[in-house]
Write an enzyme that holds these catalytic residues in place. Structure first.
Site, short mmCIF file in Angstrom:
data_model
loop_
_atom_site.label_atom_id
_atom_site.label_comp_id
_atom_site.label_asym_id
_atom_site.label_seq_id
_atom_site.Cartn_x
_atom_site.Cartn_y
_atom_site.Cartn_z
N SER A 138 0.84 -1.20 0.00
CA SER A 138 0.00 0.00 0.00
C SER A 138 0.88 1.25 0.00
O SER A 138 1.98 1.23 0.55
CB SER A 138 -0.88 0.02 1.26
OG SER A 138 -1.53 1.27 1.39
N TYR A 152 -1.68 -0.68 10.13
CA TYR A 152 -1.89 -1.10 8.73
C TYR A 152 -0.67 -0.72 7.88
O TYR A 152 -0.15 -1.54 7.12
CB TYR A 152 -3.15 -0.42 8.19
CG TYR A 152 -3.41 -0.65 6.73
CD1 TYR A 152 -4.02 -1.82 6.28
CD2 TYR A 152 -3.03 0.30 5.77
CE1 TYR A 152 -4.24 -2.03 4.93
CE2 TYR A 152 -3.26 0.09 4.43
CZ TYR A 152 -3.87 -1.07 4.02
OH TYR A 152 -4.08 -1.28 2.67
P1 NAP Z 1 -11.94 -5.16 0.44
O1 NAP Z 1 -12.79 -4.58 -0.64
O2 NAP Z 1 -12.21 -4.80 1.86
O3 NAP Z 1 -11.98 -6.76 0.30
C1 NAP Z 1 -11.26 -7.52 1.21
C2 NAP Z 1 -11.23 -8.96 0.77
O4 NAP Z 1 -10.39 -9.69 1.67
C3 NAP Z 1 -12.60 -9.62 0.82
O5 NAP Z 1 -12.65 -10.55 -0.23
C4 NAP Z 1 -12.58 -10.32 2.18
O6 NAP Z 1 -13.43 -11.46 2.22
C5 NAP Z 1 -11.13 -10.75 2.24
N1 NAP Z 1 -10.62 -11.00 3.59
C6 NAP Z 1 -10.61 -10.18 4.66
N2 NAP Z 1 -10.04 -10.78 5.72
C7 NAP Z 1 -9.66 -12.01 5.30
C8 NAP Z 1 -9.04 -13.12 5.92
N3 NAP Z 1 -8.66 -13.06 7.21
N4 NAP Z 1 -8.83 -14.24 5.19
C9 NAP Z 1 -9.22 -14.30 3.90
N5 NAP Z 1 -9.81 -13.28 3.24
C10 NAP Z 1 -10.03 -12.16 3.94
O7 NAP Z 1 -10.38 -4.84 0.20
P2 NAP Z 1 -9.62 -4.18 -1.08
O8 NAP Z 1 -9.74 -2.71 -0.96
O9 NAP Z 1 -10.00 -4.87 -2.32
O10 NAP Z 1 -8.11 -4.54 -0.68
C11 NAP Z 1 -7.42 -5.65 -1.20
C12 NAP Z 1 -5.96 -5.52 -0.84
O11 NAP Z 1 -5.44 -4.29 -1.36
C13 NAP Z 1 -5.69 -5.48 0.68
O12 NAP Z 1 -4.50 -6.17 0.98
C14 NAP Z 1 -5.51 -3.99 0.95
O13 NAP Z 1 -4.74 -3.75 2.10
C15 NAP Z 1 -4.82 -3.56 -0.33
N6 NAP Z 1 -4.96 -2.12 -0.59
C16 NAP Z 1 -6.18 -1.55 -0.77
C17 NAP Z 1 -6.27 -0.18 -0.99
C18 NAP Z 1 -7.58 0.53 -1.20
O14 NAP Z 1 -7.61 1.78 -1.18
N7 NAP Z 1 -8.69 -0.18 -1.39
C19 NAP Z 1 -5.11 0.59 -1.00
C20 NAP Z 1 -3.89 -0.02 -0.80
C21 NAP Z 1 -3.81 -1.39 -0.59
P3 NAP Z 1 -15.03 -11.34 2.57
O15 NAP Z 1 -15.68 -10.80 1.33
O16 NAP Z 1 -15.43 -12.75 2.85
O17 NAP Z 1 -15.15 -10.41 3.73
#
Ligand code: NAP
Length: 247
Positions: A138, A152
């Site tokens: 991130s 985080y």
């Molecule tokens: P999101 O929309 O909140 O989706 C999270 C996903 O992770 C969901 O599929 C959730 O499953 C799953 N999950 C959560 N806890 C878990 C666990 N303990 N074991 C297995 N699966 C789990 O997140 P996102 O924004 O797409 O983020 C994806 C990645 O990108 C993350 O690593 C995040 O830190 C990184 N990231 C995101 C952003 C941003 O702005 N969005 C920025 C930088 C980095 P359920 O559907 O079953 O809850």
């Protein structure tokens, strides 16, 4: 391909694009079976191959079960270490040990356990065919997120270092290890951190005056995981719309 956290957000976008590119995709999720089922259904309706499996990446037993399910679909060639969590804004002085443990367990230990399972299957010295791992870090790893989410941010800093180290460890074993570093991407993660309006509030201050989309991050992941990136390992690709371009 195993996509952890493939039920929603960036992971779901990766699963859909990867299936369209010909991968058989295992969509892992934590609790939202309906969302995972919908991703699998969309892939199957488009003629692709996919299945879903519930499992907490921060649990060793669950990770073993996730990869056993992947084995049933054929030899593993790719892991997208995408599952991650983001908590409420807080000062360190007010953070509980339980919160810190959860963030580090899912974001760091989870990525390590899944990469370990993938390395055991893909490393050529262990009889594998080689492959590719993409981690999700991130922009917060560079910015620090002081006053908000330093747990985080630091967990993602660990993923940066993990990416470099594991890339070197597996380079002669036919396994490339890379990462994408998203900025502010419009997904549910902000609401799960208690701030449903976070993206809208930050938008005027973002360099491009807009957040990124899950599809835009998935495009970068699909390139890194593919043979088109065959000489890229240890690479951390910023997909932050200019937010995280510090040295
Ligand atoms: P999101 O929309 O909140 O989706 C999270 C996903 O992770 C969901 O599929 C959730 O499953 C799953 N999950 C959560 N806890 C878990 C666990 N303990 N074991 C297995 N699966 C789990 O997140 P996102 O924004 O797409 O983020 C994806 C990645 O990108 C993350 O690593 C995040 O830190 C990184 N990231 C995101 C952003 C941003 O702005 N969005 C920025 C930088 C980095 P359920 O559907 O079953 O809850």
């Amino acid at each position: 391909m195993v996509v952890t956290g493939g039920s929603r957000g960036i992971g779901a976008a990766v699963a859909l694009k990867a299936a369209a590119a010909g991968y058989a995709v295992l969509v892992n999720y934590a609790g939202n079976a309906a969302a995972a089922g919908s991703v699998v259904e969309r892939i199957r309706q488009a003629g692709g191959t996919a299945d879903s499996v519930r499992g907490d990446v921060g649990s060793e037993a669950d990770v073993e079960a996730i990869f056993a399910a992947a084995d049933a679909m054929g030899p593993l060639s790719a892991l997208i270490n995408n599952a991650g969590v983001f908590d409420q804004p807080s000062l360190l002085a007010d953070m509980t040990a339980e919160r810190l443990e959860r963030t580090f367990r899912i974001n760091i230990l989870g990525s390590f356990l899944c990469a370990r399972a993938a390395a055991r299957r893909m490393a050529q010295s262990r009889g594998g065919q080689g492959g590719s791992i993409v981690n999700l870090t991130s922009a917060a790893a560079k910015l620090g997120a002081g006053g908000e989410n330093i747990d985080y941010a630091a967990s993602k800093g660990a993923i940066d270092t993990f990416t470099i180290g594991l890339a070197r460890e597996l380079a002669a074993d036919g396994v490339r290890v890379t990462a994408v570093r998203p900025g502010i991407i419009d997904t549910d993660i902000h609401a799960s951190g208690g701030r449903p309006d976070r993206v809208a509030q930050m938008t005027p201050n973002l360099p491009m005056r807009r957040p990124g989309t899950a599809d835009e991050v998935a495009e970068a992941i699909l390139w890194l995981v593919s043979d088109s990136a065959s000489y890229s390992t240890g690479t951390i690709l910023d997909v932050s719309g200019g937010r995280a371009i510090l040295p």
